[in-house]
Scaffold this motif. Structure first.
Motif, mmCIF file in Angstrom:
data_model
loop_
_atom_site.group_PDB
_atom_site.id
_atom_site.type_symbol
_atom_site.label_atom_id
_atom_site.label_comp_id
_atom_site.label_asym_id
_atom_site.label_seq_id
_atom_site.Cartn_x
_atom_site.Cartn_y
_atom_site.Cartn_z
ATOM 1 N N VAL A 401 21.268 50.709 27.030
ATOM 2 C CA VAL A 401 20.730 49.346 26.921
ATOM 3 C C VAL A 401 19.521 49.192 27.825
ATOM 4 O O VAL A 401 18.497 48.589 27.437
ATOM 5 N N SER A 402 19.628 49.729 29.059
ATOM 6 C CA SER A 402 18.507 49.642 30.001
ATOM 7 C C SER A 402 17.280 50.370 29.459
ATOM 8 O O SER A 402 16.161 49.843 29.487
ATOM 9 N N LEU A 403 17.499 51.582 28.940
ATOM 10 C CA LEU A 403 16.384 52.384 28.430
ATOM 11 C C LEU A 403 15.717 51.689 27.243
ATOM 12 O O LEU A 403 14.487 51.622 27.145
ATOM 13 N N GLU A 404 16.526 51.151 26.338
ATOM 14 C CA GLU A 404 15.973 50.471 25.167
ATOM 15 C C GLU A 404 15.201 49.219 25.574
ATOM 16 O O GLU A 404 14.123 48.932 25.040
ATOM 17 N N LYS A 405 15.752 48.472 26.536
ATOM 18 C CA LYS A 405 15.082 47.248 27.009
ATOM 19 C C LYS A 405 13.749 47.590 27.666
ATOM 20 O O LYS A 405 12.730 46.918 27.435
ATOM 21 N N CYS A 406 13.748 48.653 28.478
ATOM 22 C CA CYS A 406 12.520 49.056 29.173
ATOM 23 C C CYS A 406 11.461 49.578 28.195
ATOM 24 O O CYS A 406 10.257 49.297 28.342
ATOM 25 N N ARG A 407 11.901 50.314 27.206
ATOM 26 C CA ARG A 407 10.961 50.823 26.193
ATOM 27 C C ARG A 407 10.322 49.673 25.431
ATOM 28 O O ARG A 407 9.103 49.684 25.171
ATOM 29 N N LEU A 408 11.144 48.693 25.054
ATOM 30 C CA LEU A 408 10.633 47.527 24.338
ATOM 31 C C LEU A 408 9.651 46.757 25.207
ATOM 32 O O LEU A 408 8.578 46.327 24.735
ATOM 33 N N LEU A 409 10.004 46.584 26.484
ATOM 34 C CA LEU A 409 9.126 45.868 27.409
ATOM 35 C C LEU A 409 7.797 46.589 27.566
ATOM 36 O O LEU A 409 6.720 45.963 27.542
ATOM 37 N N LEU A 410 7.840 47.899 27.695
ATOM 38 C CA LEU A 410 6.598 48.678 27.845
ATOM 39 C C LEU A 410 5.747 48.609 26.581
ATOM 40 O O LEU A 410 4.503 48.566 26.658
#
Length: 619
Positions: A401-410
């Motif tokens: 979830v963290s990785l997906e959220k960070c990728r989306l944010l970037l």
């Protein structure tokens, strides 16, 4: 569950077959409180049901009947809130009358008697008239208990006689307290002209005779059994409550129509039962709930109907298996439900760890409260394996979830950067500086955003590595920069990427270190709660042995006082063994040794296996 009226617990069919009533089991299954179980037995038509109704606080309930026919068949049950023990349930068991001429099956009577003993914490024997030889002869069922009840599972039937003797010695540890109720008592409570108490009257009636003749042995047998088997004894005598036809209508009569002395004696009896009847326990001193009691009932009846003899040890093991399975399920369910409610992904490493520790501790407490006789830690290990497995799933989900959220944010933050690339903004002289400036703005904005979770640095590392190729191309094409400047810029790129990779590696190491701490905390929590549980169980066994020791010492003293020195001497081995067991159960080193031994098997169960990626090599 509140019961308005009794229900048949064990049905006694005309062919002598015993069958447990599923509806009664359902009621018991719903009772999670500890149960105090009082059973009453006696010859039919002696007024047993009236006393049980009074214990239930009601005038009606158990069928009294008003004819020469016995109304109660099998064993009937009434569960009511205990009037003097909050959060306890009083389970009243009214048995069919013994010696019913319509039944004509003495063996069936013996099983009803044995079940009443096995199931109760206080056993009431109801008779009419006086405690004389005839009354004791009618209580011959007590002398048959060695044939009907076994304490330990016996592997070698050739040792039957020795086994029976061993069981007799152990009965006092596990049998209920004994109360003899004498109805329609008309004599004065005097012995040799001296006024005595009801308890003294009982003990006088149970006194043994000297001699070895067959007649003396037959006289002594039921008395010895009562003395040897039941840890505590008491007696209550009742005058006739009413006369004539009124006696047949006793349940509808107001107290004012009954003999005041009878009313007083009834109150005295009920108060004694309420105050002294203990929570039902099984071998090992384990207190049982209504749910566990239902398992016990079914186990004993199934054993009898299979043609075997009920065994206390087997019944406890059977109940422990069911309870321990349920304890694992209940504890794991609590752990999973609580974490699912509390965790809002993504969450920081420390916060997830703290929530895991809190829920794991609660789950372990639930397991410990419900489980028993998990002597090798098998079920506790299973629970810990399931907890560790589920925590591992949550750790992985938190990362995803963290990785997906960070990728989306970037992706969102780098929208301008991507648009400029498409429009060729960075393909012009001086484009590299503009690219670096915009990329730096994306990085700074990303770093300033909260609640990114445990994969923020890894996501940023992934992002910068993905941009390495385009940055290199823009740098090489920028005509405003000299070769020396380009070389210096390339070195800065490499250094920045290595720095970010180090941050990502530190992030992974922090997670790994926290998981190791989680494992150690889990192990320590398991060991602490296991030790507390074993200390509690050792204390239960000690109390169980001390109660038996106290009873044996008192009986030995009475035998010596009455001149039965030989019988008192024969008890010496029993007393010595009980003393040894009491002393052994007090040794903490013994308990700690067991904890350490079982604890070694829990180490693996507490482990959470995680594989973290090695740092990438910057080209």
């Amino acid at each position: 569950m509140i019961m308005d009226a009794p229900i048949c617990l064990i049905d006694n069919h005309a062919d002598g077959q015993l069958q447990v009533n599923p509806r009664a089991l359902d009621i018991l299954q719903s009772i999670n409180q500890n149960v105090v179980v009082v059973s009453i037995v006696g010859l039919y038509r002696t007024g047993k049901s009236y006393l049980m109704n009074k214990l239930a606080g009601q005038k009606k309930g158990f069928s009294l009947g008003s004819t020469i026919q016995s109304h109660t068949k099998g064993i009937w049950m009434w569960c009511v809130p205990h009037p003097q023990k909050p959060k306890h349930t009083l389970v009243l068991l009214d048995t069919e009358g013994l010696g019913d001429v319509e039944k004509g099956d003495a063996k069936n009577d013996s099983w009803i008697f044995a079940l009443a003993v096995l199931l109760s914490s206080t056993f009431v024997y109801n008779s009419v008239g006086t405690i004389n030889q005839y009354a004791l002869e009618q209580l011959h069922y007590v002398s048959e208990l060695t044939e009907l009840i076994k304490v330990k599972s016996k592997a070698n039937s050739s040792q039957k006689e020795d086994d029976d003797i061993e069981d007799e010695c152990q009965f006092v540890r596990y049998f209920p307290n004994f109360v003899w109720v004498v109805r329609d008592f008309t004599l004065e409570l005097k012995i040799d002209g001296q006024v005595v108490s009801e308890r003294q009257y009982l003990e006088h009636s149970l006194a043994l005779k000297s001699g070895v003749s067959k007649k003396v042995m037959e006289y002594n047998l039921p008395r010895q059994c009562i003395q040897n088997f039941f840890p505590a004894r008491n007696c209550f005598v009742f005058v006739r409550p009413a006369s004539g036809k009124e006696l047949n209508e006793i349940e509808s009569l107001p107290d004012s129509a009954l003999d005041p002395q009878f009313i007083q004696q009834t109150h005295k009896f009920c108060d004694h039962v309420f105050q002294t009847a203990e929570v039902k326990k099984v071998k090992g001193g384990h207190r049982i709930t209504g749910r566990m009691f239902s398992t016990l009932v079914k186990s004993y009846v199934d054993t009898i109907m299979s043609g075997a003899v009920p065994c206390l040890e087997n019944a406890v093991l059977s109940m422990a298996t069911i309870e321990n399975e349920a304890a694992v399920k209940e504890a794991l369910g609590h752990y999973m439900t609580q974490l699912n409610e509390l965790v809002k992904f993504p969450v920081e490493v420390r916060e997830l760890s703290d929530l895991h520790g809190k829920c794991e501790g609660e789950a372990l407490k639930i397991f410990m409260d419900r489980s028993f006789k998990d002597e090798d830690g098998h079920y506790q290990k299973r629970l810990m394996e399931e907890v560790a497995k589920y925590y591992s799933v949550l750790v992985q989900k938190n990362e995803e979830v963290s990785l997906e959220k960070c990728r989306l944010l970037l992706r969102e933050l780098s929208a301008t950067l991507e648009e400029n690339l498409r429009e060729g903004v960075y393909a012009q002289p001086g484009g590299y500086d503009k690219y670096v400036q915009e990329r730096g703005r994306v990085v700074n904005l990303f770093q300033s955003k909260p609640n990114k979770g445990v994969k923020a640095q890894e996501a940023l590392d992934e992002f910068l590595v993905s941009k390495r190729g385009e940055a290199d191309a823009i740098l090489k094409a920028d005509k405003n920069l000299s070769e020396a400047e380009k070389k210096l810029a390339d070195e800065k790129e490499r250094a920045a990427l290595m720095e970010q990779e180090k941050k990502a590696a530190d992030e992974r190491n922090l997670q790994a270190e926290q998981l190791l701490k989680d494992q150690e905390r889990s192990h320590q929590e398991n060991m602490a709660q296991m030790q507390a549980k074993m200390v509690e169980e050792a204390e239960n066994i000690r109390k169980e042995a001390e109660k038996a020791l106290e009873s044996k010492l008192k009986l030995q003293e009475e035998l010596i006082e009455k001149g039965f020195q030989d019988k008192a001497t024969m008890m010496q081995n029993e007393i010595a063994n009980l003393r040894s067991e009491v002393n052994e159960s007090k040794k903490k080193d013994h308990i700690l040794g067991i904890v350490r031994s079982v604890g070694e098997g829990l180490v693996h169960a507490c482990k959470i296996v995680r594989i973290f990626k090695s740092p990438k090599k910057i080209k």
